[in-house]
Every structure is written in structure tokens, then in C-alpha cells.
Design a protein around this motif. Structure first.
Motif, PDB file in Angstrom:
ATOM      1  N   VAL A 179      69.629  17.506  82.867  1.00 40.41           N
ATOM      2  CA  VAL A 179      70.041  17.471  81.459  1.00 40.41           C
ATOM      3  C   VAL A 179      70.178  18.873  80.872  1.00 40.41           C
ATOM      4  O   VAL A 179      69.301  19.711  81.029  1.00 40.41           O
ATOM      5  N   GLU A 180      71.309  19.100  80.234  1.00 44.28           N
ATOM      6  CA  GLU A 180      71.548  20.368  79.540  1.00 44.28           C
ATOM      7  C   GLU A 180      71.659  20.084  78.037  1.00 44.28           C
ATOM      8  O   GLU A 180      72.123  19.018  77.644  1.00 44.28           O
ATOM      9  N   ASN A 181      71.249  21.046  77.229  1.00 42.05           N
ATOM     10  CA  ASN A 181      71.351  20.881  75.777  1.00 42.05           C
ATOM     11  C   ASN A 181      72.594  21.576  75.247  1.00 42.05           C
ATOM     12  O   ASN A 181      72.822  22.748  75.525  1.00 42.05           O
ATOM     13  N   TYR A 182      73.377  20.864  74.456  1.00 41.92           N
ATOM     14  CA  TYR A 182      74.529  21.464  73.791  1.00 41.92           C
ATOM     15  C   TYR A 182      74.089  21.955  72.406  1.00 41.92           C
ATOM     16  O   TYR A 182      73.400  21.236  71.673  1.00 41.92           O
ATOM     17  N   ALA A 183      74.511  23.155  72.054  1.00 47.25           N
ATOM     18  CA  ALA A 183      74.222  23.680  70.713  1.00 47.25           C
ATOM     19  C   ALA A 183      75.383  24.576  70.282  1.00 47.25           C
ATOM     20  O   ALA A 183      76.299  24.849  71.063  1.00 47.25           O
ATOM     21  N   GLU A 225      70.815  33.169  79.605  1.00 48.97           N
ATOM     22  CA  GLU A 225      71.772  34.275  79.630  1.00 48.97           C
ATOM     23  C   GLU A 225      72.624  34.292  78.361  1.00 48.97           C
ATOM     24  O   GLU A 225      72.836  35.341  77.755  1.00 48.97           O
ATOM     25  N   ARG A 226      73.103  33.132  77.971  1.00 52.24           N
ATOM     26  CA  ARG A 226      73.929  33.064  76.757  1.00 52.24           C
ATOM     27  C   ARG A 226      73.113  33.434  75.520  1.00 52.24           C
ATOM     28  O   ARG A 226      73.669  33.958  74.549  1.00 52.24           O
ATOM     29  N   LYS A 227      71.827  33.141  75.574  1.00 51.62           N
ATOM     30  CA  LYS A 227      70.971  33.480  74.425  1.00 51.62           C
ATOM     31  C   LYS A 227      70.834  34.985  74.236  1.00 51.62           C
ATOM     32  O   LYS A 227      70.433  35.444  73.172  1.00 51.62           O
ATOM     33  N   ALA A 264      90.164  21.028  75.536  1.00 48.44           N
ATOM     34  CA  ALA A 264      90.595  20.251  76.708  1.00 48.44           C
ATOM     35  C   ALA A 264      89.345  19.648  77.333  1.00 48.44           C
ATOM     36  O   ALA A 264      89.192  19.584  78.544  1.00 48.44           O
ATOM     37  N   PHE A 265      88.418  19.256  76.476  1.00 50.53           N
ATOM     38  CA  PHE A 265      87.113  18.814  76.929  1.00 50.53           C
ATOM     39  C   PHE A 265      86.738  17.509  76.214  1.00 50.53           C
ATOM     40  O   PHE A 265      85.815  17.446  75.414  1.00 50.53           O
ATOM     41  N   PRO A 266      87.516  16.439  76.499  1.00 48.68           N
ATOM     42  CA  PRO A 266      87.250  15.166  75.834  1.00 48.68           C
ATOM     43  C   PRO A 266      85.913  14.578  76.301  1.00 48.68           C
ATOM     44  O   PRO A 266      85.564  14.765  77.457  1.00 48.68           O
ATOM     45  N   VAL A 294      85.736  24.051  89.596  1.00 48.55           N
ATOM     46  CA  VAL A 294      84.929  24.084  88.364  1.00 48.55           C
ATOM     47  C   VAL A 294      85.768  24.700  87.249  1.00 48.55           C
ATOM     48  O   VAL A 294      86.850  25.228  87.490  1.00 48.55           O
ATOM     49  N   GLN A 295      85.236  24.653  86.028  1.00 47.76           N
ATOM     50  CA  GLN A 295      85.894  25.346  84.921  1.00 47.76           C
ATOM     51  C   GLN A 295      85.286  26.728  84.821  1.00 47.76           C
ATOM     52  O   GLN A 295      84.063  26.872  84.866  1.00 47.76           O
ATOM     53  N   ASP A 296      86.141  27.699  84.624  1.00 42.63           N
ATOM     54  CA  ASP A 296      85.713  29.094  84.561  1.00 42.63           C
ATOM     55  C   ASP A 296      84.622  29.312  83.507  1.00 42.63           C
ATOM     56  O   ASP A 296      84.746  28.839  82.375  1.00 42.63           O
ATOM     57  N   GLY A 297      83.582  30.002  83.891  1.00 44.19           N
ATOM     58  CA  GLY A 297      82.543  30.407  82.938  1.00 44.19           C
ATOM     59  C   GLY A 297      81.563  29.321  82.526  1.00 44.19           C
ATOM     60  O   GLY A 297      80.709  29.555  81.684  1.00 44.19           O
ATOM     61  N   THR A 298      81.681  28.136  83.106  1.00 46.24           N
ATOM     62  CA  THR A 298      80.798  27.039  82.696  1.00 46.24           C
ATOM     63  C   THR A 298      79.511  27.032  83.521  1.00 46.24           C
ATOM     64  O   THR A 298      79.405  27.700  84.549  1.00 46.24           O
ATOM     65  N   THR A 299      78.567  26.218  83.062  1.00 48.01           N
ATOM     66  CA  THR A 299      77.327  26.084  83.818  1.00 48.01           C
ATOM     67  C   THR A 299      77.624  25.500  85.200  1.00 48.01           C
ATOM     68  O   THR A 299      76.977  25.867  86.176  1.00 48.01           O
ATOM     69  N   GLY A 300      78.614  24.613  85.287  1.00 53.01           N
ATOM     70  CA  GLY A 300      79.007  24.058  86.589  1.00 53.01           C
ATOM     71  C   GLY A 300      79.383  25.183  87.547  1.00 53.01           C
ATOM     72  O   GLY A 300      78.991  25.193  88.720  1.00 53.01           O
ATOM     73  N   MET A 346      81.585  26.263  69.513  1.00 48.83           N
ATOM     74  CA  MET A 346      81.154  24.867  69.627  1.00 48.83           C
ATOM     75  C   MET A 346      82.106  24.227  70.617  1.00 48.83           C
ATOM     76  O   MET A 346      83.278  24.013  70.325  1.00 48.83           O
ATOM     77  N   ALA A 347      81.594  23.972  71.813  1.00 50.62           N
ATOM     78  CA  ALA A 347      82.499  23.611  72.909  1.00 50.62           C
ATOM     79  C   ALA A 347      81.751  22.849  73.995  1.00 50.62           C
ATOM     80  O   ALA A 347      81.908  23.125  75.177  1.00 50.62           O
ATOM     81  N   GLY A 348      80.903  21.903  73.589  1.00 48.10           N
ATOM     82  CA  GLY A 348      80.031  21.276  74.590  1.00 48.10           C
ATOM     83  C   GLY A 348      79.257  22.379  75.276  1.00 48.10           C
ATOM     84  O   GLY A 348      79.018  22.345  76.476  1.00 48.10           O
ATOM     85  N   LEU A 349      78.870  23.356  74.481  1.00 46.81           N
ATOM     86  CA  LEU A 349      78.313  24.614  74.990  1.00 46.81           C
ATOM     87  C   LEU A 349      76.817  24.470  75.302  1.00 46.81           C
ATOM     88  O   LEU A 349      76.006  24.233  74.410  1.00 46.81           O
ATOM     89  N   THR A 350      76.499  24.604  76.578  1.00 53.99           N
ATOM     90  CA  THR A 350      75.113  24.471  77.028  1.00 53.99           C
ATOM     91  C   THR A 350      74.304  25.715  76.679  1.00 53.99           C
ATOM     92  O   THR A 350      74.776  26.838  76.874  1.00 53.99           O
ATOM     93  N   VAL A 351      73.091  25.494  76.194  1.00 54.31           N
ATOM     94  CA  VAL A 351      72.186  26.609  75.903  1.00 54.31           C
ATOM     95  C   VAL A 351      71.627  27.117  77.235  1.00 54.31           C
ATOM     96  O   VAL A 351      71.064  26.349  78.007  1.00 54.31           O
ATOM     97  N   GLU A 396      90.407  29.661  75.975  1.00 54.84           N
ATOM     98  CA  GLU A 396      89.756  29.304  77.234  1.00 54.84           C
ATOM     99  C   GLU A 396      88.259  29.237  76.996  1.00 54.84           C
ATOM    100  O   GLU A 396      87.715  30.001  76.189  1.00 54.84           O
ATOM    101  N   PHE A 397      87.587  28.336  77.728  1.00 53.49           N
ATOM    102  CA  PHE A 397      86.145  28.199  77.524  1.00 53.49           C
ATOM    103  C   PHE A 397      85.425  29.534  77.728  1.00 53.49           C
ATOM    104  O   PHE A 397      84.495  29.869  76.986  1.00 53.49           O
ATOM    105  N   SER A 398      85.881  30.293  78.717  1.00 54.28           N
ATOM    106  CA  SER A 398      85.186  31.543  79.047  1.00 54.28           C
ATOM    107  C   SER A 398      85.271  32.583  77.927  1.00 54.28           C
ATOM    108  O   SER A 398      84.610  33.615  77.988  1.00 54.28           O
TER     109      SER A 398
HETATM  110  N1  GLN Z   1      78.552  22.483  79.194  1.00 59.39           N
HETATM  111  C1  GLN Z   1      79.249  23.377  80.035  1.00 59.39           C
HETATM  112  C2  GLN Z   1      78.909  24.791  79.678  1.00 59.39           C
HETATM  113  O1  GLN Z   1      78.452  25.059  78.607  1.00 59.39           O
HETATM  114  C3  GLN Z   1      80.753  23.164  80.000  1.00 59.39           C
HETATM  115  C4  GLN Z   1      81.366  23.288  78.645  1.00 59.39           C
HETATM  116  C5  GLN Z   1      82.889  23.198  78.616  1.00 59.39           C
HETATM  117  O2  GLN Z   1      83.548  23.230  79.633  1.00 59.39           O
HETATM  118  N2  GLN Z   1      83.478  23.088  77.460  1.00 59.39           N
HETATM  119  O3  GLN Z   1      79.089  25.673  80.469  1.00 59.39           O
END
Ligand code: GLN
Length: 307
Positions: free
Chosen positions: A264-268, A153-155, A80-82, A193-199, A145-150, A128-130
Motif C-alpha cells: 500500500v502506498e499513500n497518495y497526497a 525521496e520526494r519529501k 492519463a491516469f484514470p 513502467v511509467q517514467d519517474g513513478t514508484t513502479g 496532484m497526480a495519484g502521487l505517492t508519498v 508528463e508525470f516525471s
Molecule cells: N503512484 C505512482 C507514483 O506516485 C504513479 C503515479 C502516476 O503515474 N500518476 O509514482
């Protein structure tokens, strides 16, 4: 906001480390150092010269890798992340395990190309993204793989490939909003915001750390729900990544994106720390696709076309 920009930039710098938790090659270091737009334009000559050998290397590694389901590459995402991942009315580029839901988007297409290189069938695990990182950690999916910012903490929880795209957090408000700048968000506003996101992480942080405080943030399970809440007046603004923001504003009347100080955030791609061979194979395949221009072509198809 300034403060939070500084903190984030400091964080970003700490991230210029090697992919897949290893010491990394010269190529990946260069990759990380280069800004995203430049990323896909990695010296073509070098790419051509190295293409044959890296393809062989990827194929060789592919023979040794194990995935959660033999012959398949399961991608944990939130579709749900166009324009990165969404369901498709047509054939799309991959389906769910049942084969009934079709998916498309930048991440889906890039993942399909990676799977092809590894001789695997891409399967989309939509959630769900979280949950995307935990599903990889618990061995349910092969890669997140979800527009996932590095982030640092996630590392701690997963290994990341090199980055293949960038995102920035932006603020969406109704056109007639009295919120003119990000600083106005501090005036007792409610932020969706979206749950669990960097936002979520930035906005819910304490005021001292440049956030707005947990009490001023409402989490939704995906971006579309946050936008619905904004339209219904339940929140005053939505903080989300820039490309999905553009798409949501394009299809929902009466909303606009504030001019912000972009961070700027990096997606990986996130992969289990227990499966370094898979991380390496996916990272090699990804770098081949960046070097030969495939990733840029896919990005252009969804983002740059018509701009
Ligand atoms: N880039 C943001 C993050 O990694 C949001 C990603 C998303 O909502 N799919 O937290």
C-alpha cells in the motif's frame, strides 16, 4: 518481491510523520495512522463538531496565501491516469489555462473542491508525470496532484499534505502470458513502467534490493503508452497503480492483472517547501473534505460504483 515488500513497508512506517513538513496536529497524525479505506470514515461526530471552526480557519488562511497566478490554483498532473485524472468529453471539473481542454477524475474533483474552499479557480497544468514535482519546485504550478505517492525521496523536494487515498502497484500481463507470479518477472522479462513513478523506482532497483535491474525496465511517458507497448509485445508486463490498471484492462482486450502481494502506498498532494501557508490551507481544506465525506463520495463515484 517479498524483500521489496519488507523494504517498502519499512519506508511506509517512516512516513507516518506530520503533513506540510510541520509537527502536525493530532488529527493529521490519526489520519496518517489510519488505513485509506477507513480514512474517509473519520469519526463523523468529531467532523461535525469541528466543521464550523475548521472552515473558518481555512478561509482565514486562504486570505493569506499566495499562488503562482493570482486567484488561481494550478494543479500539475498527468491526465492519463484514470480514474484519478483524465480528459473529459464533457464539461469536466476544471480546464487547462486556455480553457480548451476539460478534465475529470478523483484528483481533479477533489482539487476543484479544495480550490472552491480557498476561493480560487482550479487550473490544470497537464504534463508528463516525471515533471509534476519539478514544476511545483520551480514555482510553475501550485500543487502536484497526480495519484502521487508519498516517498522519503520526494519529501526532500516538496512538502506533502495528509494522504487522501491509497494505491498499490500491480502487474498487468497478456492473458496467455507465462508470467504467473511476480517472481516470474525475474526470468529475463522486460517490464514496462511509467517514467519517474514508484513502479519504475521499485522495478529498476537492483536484484539485491528486490528490484529487477535497470536493464529489465522500459519507461514510457504515461500508462497508456506502456499498455500499447505491452499489446505490441515490446514488453512482457506493465507495473502500474491498481486503479488505473483496472481501467486499462477493462478497455483493452486480452490483458489481466496478476494476483500480487499488495504493497500500500499513500497518495497526497505535493506543495513547494517555499509556500508552507499554501500547504497548510490546502491540507485544512482537504481534511474538511475527508471529514464531511466529500472525498469518499467522489471516490465512490469513480471506483466503488457498480462493484
Ligand atoms: N503512484 C505512482 C507514483 O506516485 C504513479 C503515479 C502516476 O503515474 N500518476 O509514482
Amino acid at each position: 518481491m517479498k524483500k521489496y515488500a519488507a523494504i517498502l513497508l519499512a519506508g511506509m512506517m517512516a512516513l507516518s510523520l506530520a503533513a506540510c513538513g510541520g509537527s502536525g496536529s493530532a488529527a493529521s497524525t490519526k489520519e496518517e495512522a489510519a488505513p485509506a479505506e477507513a480514512e474517509a470514515v473519520t469519526e463523523e461526530a468529531e467532523a461535525e463538531a469541528g466543521a464550523a471552526t475548521t472552515t473558518e480557519a481555512a478561509a482565514e488562511t486562504a486570505a493569506e496565501i499566495t499562488t503562482v497566478s493570482e486567484g488561481e490554483l494550478h494543479m500539475a498532473t498527468n491526465a492519463a491516469f484514470p480514474p484519478y485524472e483524465m480528459t473529459s468529453d464533457g464539461e469536466g471539473f476544471a480546464t487547462d489555462a486556455a480553457g480548451s481542454v476539460h478534465f475529470e477524475g478523483i484528483d481533479v474533483e477533489v482539487a476543484a473542491k479544495i480550490a472552491e474552499k480557498l476561493g480560487l479557480k482550479l487550473v490544470i497544468d497537464d504534463m508528463e508525470f516525471s515533471s509534476v514535482i519539478t514544476s511545483v519546485q520551480s514555482g510553475k504550478a501550485d500543487m502536484a496532484m497526480a495519484g502521487l505517492t508519498v516517498t522519503e525521496e520526494r519529501k526532500q523536494n516538496v512538502d506533502f499534505t495528509d494522504s487522501y487515498a491509497t494505491g498499490v502497484q500491480v502487474v498487468i500481463v497478456p492473458e496467455d502470458s507465462d508470467i504467473a507470479t511476480v517472481d516470474d518477472l525475474a526470468n529475463d522479462k522486460m517490464i514496462g513502467v511509467q517514467d519517474g513513478t514508484t513502479g519504475y523506482i521499485y522495478c529498476s532497483d537492483t536484484v539485491e534490493n528486490g528490484g529487477y535491474g535497470e536493464d529489465h525496465v522500459t519507461s514510457y511517458t504515461n500508462g497508456a503508452m506502456a499498455i500499447e507497448a505491452l499489446k505490441a509485445g515490446k514488453v512482457d508486463a506493465v507495473v502500474i497503480d491498481n486503479e488505473p490498471a483496472k481501467q486499462f484492462v477493462a478497455v483493452n482486450e486480452g490483458l489481466k492483472i496478476l494476483d500480487t502481494e499488495y504493497i500500500v502506498e499513500n497518495y497526497a498532494i505535493g506543495i513547494s517547501k517555499d509556500n508552507p501557508a499554501l500547504c497548510e490551507a490546502v491540507n485544512n481544506a482537504l481534511n474538511e473534505l475527508i471529514a464531511d465525506g466529500t472525498v469518499q463520495q467522489i471516490v465512490d463515484k469513480y471506483i466503488n460504483a457498480g462493484e
